[in-house]
Design a protein around this motif. Structure first.
Motif, short mmCIF file in Angstrom:
data_model
loop_
_atom_site.label_atom_id
_atom_site.label_comp_id
_atom_site.label_asym_id
_atom_site.label_seq_id
_atom_site.Cartn_x
_atom_site.Cartn_y
_atom_site.Cartn_z
N LEU A 14 0.91 -1.04 0.12
CA LEU A 14 -0.04 -0.08 -0.02
C LEU A 14 0.88 1.20 0.06
CD1 LEU A 14 -2.69 -1.06 2.77
CD2 LEU A 14 -2.52 -1.52 0.11
N TYR A 22 -0.01 6.03 3.19
CA TYR A 22 -1.29 5.67 2.34
C TYR A 22 -1.88 6.77 1.51
CZ TYR A 22 -1.00 1.13 4.76
OH TYR A 22 -0.73 0.15 5.17
N ASN A 74 3.04 2.88 9.01
CA ASN A 74 2.11 1.81 8.66
C ASN A 74 0.62 2.32 8.52
OD1 ASN A 74 4.05 0.10 7.53
ND2 ASN A 74 3.85 -0.88 9.56
N PRO A 76 -2.54 4.84 7.60
CA PRO A 76 -3.01 5.95 6.65
C PRO A 76 -2.81 7.21 6.87
CG PRO A 76 -4.44 3.99 6.89
CD PRO A 76 -3.65 4.03 8.01
N PRO A 217 -8.55 -3.01 -1.98
CA PRO A 217 -7.59 -2.82 -0.95
C PRO A 217 -6.14 -3.72 -1.41
CG PRO A 217 -9.33 -4.54 -0.42
CD PRO A 217 -9.69 -3.81 -1.82
N LEU A 258 -6.79 9.87 1.99
CA LEU A 258 -6.20 9.50 0.75
C LEU A 258 -6.32 10.86 -0.10
CD1 LEU A 258 -7.39 6.98 1.96
CD2 LEU A 258 -7.06 5.82 -0.48
N PRO A 278 -6.43 1.53 1.37
CA PRO A 278 -5.75 0.76 2.48
C PRO A 278 -6.42 -0.43 3.31
CG PRO A 278 -6.69 2.77 3.29
CD PRO A 278 -6.87 2.71 1.56
N SER A 279 -7.66 -0.64 2.93
CA SER A 279 -8.50 -1.75 3.46
C SER A 279 -9.81 -1.79 2.72
CB SER A 279 -8.89 -1.47 5.03
OG SER A 279 -9.76 -0.43 5.27
#
Length: 334
Positions: A14, A22, A74, A76, A217, A258, A278-279
């Motif tokens: 990602l 992210y 890690n 976002p 994702p 984002l 991201p998910s």
């Protein structure tokens, strides 16, 4: 925050698309002699360029800071009020309903207000305010005082919980881009609104914007937005912050941020983006585009990890927030 749905507005891990936090970003193709926007001068941004994974991104994207802890690296963008030795300090955390003024600063690890920033996509800092229910979205353009205090007018339509995002890159040697987030509370009676339904089209101010593609994702995918007016393609979009469109995506639940810029292309009717979520989950996308001297915002609800981002049926139409189902519009300068 190469200023400037580089889903380029927040893919091995990602990080290739959103970077260390992210965020994603990639630039639209060569933009020459941008026209002046109705709400201010965004013309001088350098021409963005597309990267392989959507992103030499904005603050909080692939430019994570060396001082981040592994856990922070890690996350976002926008989930932390402090990151990499910098803090978003709100001086007006409880603005009134309606028109008011927001003041804030970015402070360094010693508590000093930061005054020097790197200009990216025509701005030293981007400032976004969104309601927690994702019904209201404001892309603001604050003005910085000599002491490092930023000020911007804002018009928030209702009481409730909001979040402010500052997307920036300090001018310090070796500094990286950062996206910080902090809570705002507008006093008064508050009832959150339901998320608008997933649909492939949004109407705003006489324009219809159609969204196609997938938001996956952990996997880069293309999102294409097509702008029409009165049933005719709009082929003369104007540069806004050096690009033909900007996309901010906020994840439902925690408002992970984002910020996306377009892939290479012309001034419409299509503007495409490459993005990685991201998910899995629900996201709200806010597309800024400029035409006839005015910036407009089209809003979409999409689902990551469920096939097409814009299911259900293509004939369904969601009025853009700010018309009947929310209040996405808002571009304000200090």
């Amino acid at each position: 925050m190469n200023t400037g749905v580089k889903i380029t507005a927040y893919a091995a891990a990602l990080a290739a698309t959103f970077g260390a936090a992210y965020g994603v970003g990639a630039g639209v193709g060569p933009v020459e002699e941008p026209k002046k926007a109705e709400h201010g001068d965004h013309a001088a941004a350098p021409t963005p360029t597309r990267s392989a994974a959507a992103g030499d991104g904005h603050a909080g994207h692939e430019e994570g800071t060396a001082t981040d802890t592994p856990a922070a690296a890690n996350l976002p963008g926008g989930l932390q009020v402090s990151d990499g030795g910098y803090t978003l300090a709100l001086e007006t955390p409880t603005p009134a309903t309606g028109k008011s003024v927001l003041k804030f600063s970015i402070k360094d690890a010693a508590g000093r207000k930061v005054t020097a920033f790197t200009t990216e996509h025509g701005k030293e800092l981007h400032f976004i305010v969104a309601s927690r229910d994702l019904g209201t979205f404001r892309h603001l353009h604050p003005v910085k005082a000599a002491d490092g205090t930023w000020t911007t007018p804002v018009d928030l339509p209702a009481a409730g919980a909001y979040k402010a995002f500052a997307d920036f890159k300090p001018a310090a040697p070796g500094a990286k881009g950062i996206t910080l987030g902090a809570d705002l509370s507008v006093p008064g009676a508050y009832a959150p609104k339901p998320m608008p339904a997933v649909a492939p089209t949004a109407n705003v101010d006489g324009y219809q914007v159609r969204l196609g593609g997938t938001l996956d994702p952990g996997k880069a995918g293309e999102l294409k937005l097509t702008v029409t007016k009165a049933g005719k393609p709009v082929t003369d979009l104007e540069p806004y912050l050096g690009a033909y469109g900007h996309l901010v995506a906020l994840r439902d639940g925690d408002l992970a941020y984002l910020h996306v810029h377009p892939n290479e292309g012309g001034p419409g009717p299509d503007v495409s983006f490459t993005a990685t979520a991201p998910s899995a989950g629900t996201y709200r996308l806010f597309l800024d585009f400029q035409h006839e001297g005015k910036v407009r915002t089209a809003a979409f609800t999409v689902t990551a990890g469920a096939g097409k981002a814009t299911d259900p049926a293509p004939e369904a139409t969601v009025p853009a927030a700010g018309e009947t189902t929310g209040d996405a519009g808002g571009h304000t300068h200090g």
